[in-house]
Every structure is written in structure tokens, then in C-alpha cells.
Design a protein around this motif. Structure first.
Motif, short mmCIF file in Angstrom:
data_model
loop_
_atom_site.label_atom_id
_atom_site.label_comp_id
_atom_site.label_asym_id
_atom_site.label_seq_id
_atom_site.Cartn_x
_atom_site.Cartn_y
_atom_site.Cartn_z
N LEU A 236 0.82 -1.20 0.00
CA LEU A 236 0.00 0.00 0.00
C LEU A 236 0.86 1.26 0.00
N ALA A 237 1.88 1.28 0.84
CA ALA A 237 2.77 2.44 0.91
C ALA A 237 3.54 2.62 -0.40
N GLU A 238 3.93 1.50 -1.01
CA GLU A 238 4.68 1.57 -2.27
C GLU A 238 3.84 2.17 -3.38
N TRP A 239 2.58 1.79 -3.46
CA TRP A 239 1.75 2.21 -4.59
C TRP A 239 0.91 3.44 -4.34
N TYR A 240 0.66 3.76 -3.06
CA TYR A 240 -0.22 4.91 -2.76
C TYR A 240 0.45 6.00 -1.95
N GLY A 241 1.71 5.81 -1.62
CA GLY A 241 2.47 6.88 -0.99
C GLY A 241 2.35 6.88 0.54
N ASP A 242 2.92 7.93 1.12
CA ASP A 242 3.01 8.04 2.58
C ASP A 242 1.64 8.15 3.24
N ASP A 243 0.65 8.65 2.52
CA ASP A 243 -0.68 8.81 3.10
C ASP A 243 -1.58 7.60 2.84
N ALA A 244 -1.00 6.49 2.41
CA ALA A 244 -1.78 5.29 2.13
C ALA A 244 -2.42 4.75 3.40
#
Length: 247
Positions: A236-244
Motif C-alpha cells: 500500500l505504501a509503495e503504490w499509494y504513498g506516505d498517506d496510504a
């Protein structure tokens, strides 16, 4: 005899997913960052990586195939693949036809975007051309809440809604916030969020045929383990960034 053979073949197809050493995953391939075709011409995205992680954990082979959104549920039911992983929200209506795994993306607010400088009164929205992708939770919501005073325009792919907004053919887009966020971020200020957040659906999960109960259990067991060991949160963090979102 021919009818008996056909019946046996059909039964084998229906039951194969539950006991198979491999599964086929159907995805749209047009909904970044969930699933899309990368520059190498390959399927890529959060759900592609997650599908491979699920299969690796379960000890089964995984083949991901592309299917257009409009026919993605009918082709699951026809046996063209065993599970849908295509940014599909869990809804009561869909649960009448298929089953879902536990969610692997929490409920995602649906958001509106427009071109910069456009102004709308969402307390009295009238005359707007609202773009949605067909057969989505946003399409159903827009028809129910805005069709009387506005024009609802349905598109086959989400990218078409963005292209028509940029061309001035539509005024607003309603879609998943997780899809729209990178569009806004990469627009150089040309596309902006407007209006309220709308909560629709119960998170995103994998869709399976009703009869494939063993497969459903296998997928859920793998998702439990991948959430527990941090794999899902890492993806999730890899594909949607820090606010995932995180589990």
C-alpha cells in the motif's frame, strides 16, 4: 454420452478453482495505481503485486489476465478466470452475484474533480455534466443523486473521463479518491478536487464465484497472513504513498 461428457467437463471447470495448483486472476489493466499496463507493456500495480504475493503464500501459481471492466463479472461467472482483482468495491448488490474476500483496501472516499477555476454549488448542483466509469459505485450514486438536474456521462475506462475533462467535454468527474489523487498531483494544478467526499461501498476485495468456497478460504487465509506480516501495508505504501491506508 456426449451430454454426459459435457456435463462432467462443466462440473470440473466449476470445481477446479477450489482445488487447483494455479489460479487465474482477472483485472482491468486500466486503473492505475491499482492495475495498469506499464511502459514495458506488462500488467503492473498494487493488485498485481498483491495477487502474486497471495499466490506465493498459498503455494500456487498465479496468472493475471486482462479483461475489460464492463464484462469482468460475467467472464468470472463464465470461468474465464477464478478471481477478480480490479479495484472492485464490495457492495450488497454485487454480493447477490459473487462473493468477496476480505477487503485489501479500506473503504475509499469517492471524490469530485474539475478543471482549476470551475465553481460549483453542491447544495444546488444543476446543469453539470458529470463523468463516471460505467458499472461502478460512482455511476450508481450519480444516477441516484444527480440525474434529475444534471447530465450523467458514462465511460468505458477511467482514463476516458480524464481526457474528456481536459477537453472540456465534461464538467466534473466522480471516482475513487485513490485513483484521482495521482491525477490531481500530476496535473500541474490544472485539475483540482471540488465538492464533498462521498463514502460508497465497503472497501475493495477480490471477487470469486459463489461455489468456490475453498478458494475463498485460501485467499482469505493468505490475506490474513500478509496483513499480519506487514506485506499488505508495504505494498500500500509503495503504490499509494506516505498517506496510504494501513491495516
Amino acid at each position: 454420452m456426449k451430454k454426459l461428457l459435457l456435463a462432467a467437463t462443466a462440473l470440473a471447470l466449476l470445481s477446479s478453482a477450489a482445488n487447483a495448483q494455479s489460479i487465474r486472476v482477472g483485472t482491468e489493466g486500466a486503473y492505475a495505481p491499482w492495475n495498469f499496463i506499464n511502459e514495458a507493456g506488462e500488467l503492473d500495480g498494487y493488485e498485481i503485486d498483491l495477487a502474486n504475493a497471495i499466490c506465493e503464500h498459498a503455494g500456487i501459481e498465479c496468472e493475471v489476465v486482462q479483461n475489460d471492466w464492463e464484462s469482468i463479472i460475467p467472464n468470472l461467472l463464465s470461468g474465464n478466470y477464478d478471481v477478480i482483482m480490479a479495484g472492485m468495491s464490495i457492495t450488497d448488490e454485487r454480493l447477490e452475484t459473487i462473493n468477496f474476500t476480505q477487503d485489501y483496501y479500506p473503504p475509499d472516499p469517492s471524490l469530485f474533480v474539475a478543471t482549476a477555476g470551475a465553481e460549483f454549488d453542491f447544495d444546488n448542483l444543476e446543469g453539470a455534466r458529470i463523468a463516471v466509469q460505467g458499472n461502478t459505485i460512482q455511476a450508481a450514486y450519480a444516477e441516484e443523486n444527480f440525474a434529475d438536474a444534471n447530465e450523467i456521462l458514462s465511460f468505458a475506462t477511467p482514463d476516458q473521463t480524464i481526457a474528456d475533462l481536459a477537453a472540456g467535454n465534461v464538467d466534473l468527474i466522480l471516482a475513487d479518491g485513490s485513483f484521482l489523487q495521482p491525477v490531481v498531483d500530476n496535473s500541474g494544478g490544472a485539475i483540482v478536487f471540488v465538492g464533498p467526499e462521498v463514502m460508497i461501498g465497503g472497501g475493495v476485495g477480490g471477487g470469486v464465484r459463489k461455489e468456490d468456497t475453498e478458494l475463498l478460504a485460501t485467499l482469505n487465509e493468505s490475506l490474513d497472513a500478509l496483513k499480519a506480516d506487514g506485506t499488505v501495508n508495504q505494498l500500500l505504501a509503495e503504490w499509494y504513498g506516505d498517506d496510504a491506508p494501513a491495516y
